[in-house]
Motif scaffolding. Structure first.
Motif, short mmCIF file in Angstrom:
data_model
loop_
_atom_site.label_atom_id
_atom_site.label_comp_id
_atom_site.label_asym_id
_atom_site.label_seq_id
_atom_site.Cartn_x
_atom_site.Cartn_y
_atom_site.Cartn_z
N THR A 248 0.82 -1.20 0.00
CA THR A 248 0.00 0.00 0.00
C THR A 248 0.86 1.25 0.00
N ALA A 249 1.96 1.22 0.71
CA ALA A 249 2.83 2.39 0.82
C ALA A 249 3.78 2.53 -0.35
N GLY A 250 3.83 1.53 -1.22
CA GLY A 250 4.75 1.58 -2.35
C GLY A 250 6.20 1.53 -1.91
N ALA A 251 6.52 0.66 -0.98
CA ALA A 251 7.86 0.62 -0.41
C ALA A 251 8.88 0.13 -1.42
N GLU A 252 10.14 0.36 -1.10
CA GLU A 252 11.23 -0.01 -1.99
C GLU A 252 11.53 -1.50 -1.91
N ALA A 253 10.80 -2.23 -1.07
CA ALA A 253 11.05 -3.67 -0.95
C ALA A 253 10.66 -4.41 -2.23
N HIS A 254 9.86 -3.75 -3.11
CA HIS A 254 9.43 -4.38 -4.36
C HIS A 254 10.39 -3.98 -5.47
N VAL A 255 10.97 -4.94 -6.11
CA VAL A 255 11.91 -4.69 -7.19
C VAL A 255 11.38 -5.39 -8.44
N TYR A 256 11.35 -4.69 -9.55
CA TYR A 256 10.90 -5.32 -10.80
C TYR A 256 11.84 -6.47 -11.16
N ALA A 257 11.27 -7.62 -11.38
CA ALA A 257 12.07 -8.81 -11.67
C ALA A 257 12.27 -8.96 -13.17
N SER A 258 13.51 -9.09 -13.57
CA SER A 258 13.83 -9.36 -14.97
C SER A 258 14.30 -10.80 -15.11
#
Length: 409
Positions: A248-258
């Motif tokens: 919900t907070a858009g944290a940096e823990a999410h990284v786009y996976a390639s």
């Protein structure tokens, strides 16, 4: 072949006439089409024109079962009677709409099918959810897999039926068809790593494996018995309520996976994961002609890659080899940002790339952009044999934020 009839010009052989006895067939021993064994009946049905198949599927349960069997599709393909068609679906509160894009004799023709259903469950019929649904085709049937429901659209009869939903509620997950069954993976934290299998014959879902990592917004493809779970948001080290809060907070823990995970369906094992060369964010992917094609975004440009997914090859190259292909020539007015999205499907040796805009109204209000030039439905076709892109006909305007799938019919 030698003829079984005698040669009347041959004077060396004398023929003694044998009277032909008339053959009488009693009504009880008469041979009908329905009395033929399955293999012979399939040979007959496989030669029927496509326009007659919807009627034949209604004759009886046996014929309906045979017409939807893999053997029937194999025979139709052998007789060059299967025509690959791309179906694009779009939903609103008033119903579900569809259009078809047919490839035949090197010509691309688009047909608007109009409304295909008007009374559907709210979870599927809402505009916000159809763009997040995944489409899979088995024979002439298209399965629209939503977050909380499953619809089956029969392209022969044009009817829509409700099927059993997935065990876990998912959103923006990966799906693909392997050996007549649908496999799904990813799609949120509550799903954890469960990989589900759908059997259309029994209308049941089963958890068959657990993925090595959790992904959100991933894309599915299948080649040579391997289920590919590609790209998306790489979720690691975050579980339960903590994941929901960070999402919900858009944290940096999410990284786009390639990267992509490879699941061997028959062996029930995960193969070594592969990374897309050059990184970037995977925005579209599909399988075509024994390869997995991936479109990656690098903020200001797109890169197009081919992964050799053929595990048994006789020529050059080999399984797991990457090759960069020619990037799609987007029009100048199409700018890469959060508004423009893409859908990608394989059609024999071709890749069809469809521009699918996001929620334009909300995004335009926030960005202040003009809607001019943002008409969606742009279609580009990549011919892998020639290595060239070409422009296809645009989708009808009624098809908005479409979900697409390829069907052999």
């Amino acid at each position: 072949m030698k003829s079984c009839f005698p040669n009347p010009q041959d004077t060396n052989k004398s023929l003694s006439p044998n009277p032909i006895q008339p053959i009488t067939i009693s009504p009880s021993s008469s041979t009908t089409l329905c009395s033929l064994p399955d293999d012979l009946l399939l040979e007959c049905l496989s030669r029927v024109p496509s326009a007659s198949l919807p009627s034949l599927s209604l004759v009886c349960r046996r014929w309906s079962y045979l017409l939807r069997s893999p053997s029937f599709l194999s025979l139709r393909r052998l007789h060059n009677l299967l025509h690959p068609t791309v179906f694009a679906f779009s939903a609103s509160d008033s119903g579900v709409f569809a259009a078809s894009l047919r490839f035949q004799d090197d010509q691309i023709n688009i047909h608007g099918l109009g409304k295909v259903a008007s009374c559907l469950p709210f979870q599927i019929a809402s505009l916000d959810n159809i763009s997040h649904s995944r489409l899979s085709a088995i024979g002439p049937r298209i399965y629209i897999i939503g977050r909380n429901g499953l619809l089956c659209y029969d392209t022969w009869s044009g009817t829509v039926s409700l099927r059993s939903p997935m065990i876990f509620s998912r959103k923006k997950f990966a799906s693909a068809v392997v050996s007549g069954k649908i496999y799904v993976a990813g799609g949120g934290s509550r799903v954890a790593t469960a990989v589900e299998e759908y059997d259309p014959e029994s209308d049941t879902w089963t958890v068959v494996a657990h993925a090595p990592r959790r992904r959100f917004g991933c894309i599915g493809a299948a080649v040579d018995g391997v289920f590919y779970v590609i790209g998306g948001l790489k979720i690691g080290g975050v579980t339960g309520n903590e994941f929901s809060r960070l999402a919900t907070a858009g944290a940096e823990a999410h990284v786009y996976a390639s990267t992509m995970d490879l699941y061997d369906v028959e062996a029930g094992v995960w193969l070594r994961s592969r990374a897309v060369p050059g990184g970037g964010c995977v925005v579209a992917a599909c399988a075509a002609a024994g390869h997995v094609y991936i479109l990656a975004s690098h903020a200001v440009e797109l890169s197009f890659w081919r992964f050799d997914a053929r595990r048994q090859t006789t020529g050059g190259g080999g399984f797991g080899e990457w090759c960069r292909m020619k990037s799609p020539p987007l029009p100048a007015q199409v700018r890469l940002d959060s508004i423009v999205r893409f859908s990608c499907v394989g059609v024999e040796d071709k890749v069809v790339l469809i521009q699918v805009n996001g929620c334009i109204d909300d995004l335009l209000r926030r960005s202040g952009r003009n809607i001019r030039g943002l008409r969606e439905g742009l279609i580009l076709v990549y011919d892998s044999s020639r290595g060239e892109w070409s422009r296809g006909p645009d989708l009808p305007e009624v098809i908005q934020r479409a979900a697409c799938v390829t069907v052999e019919c």
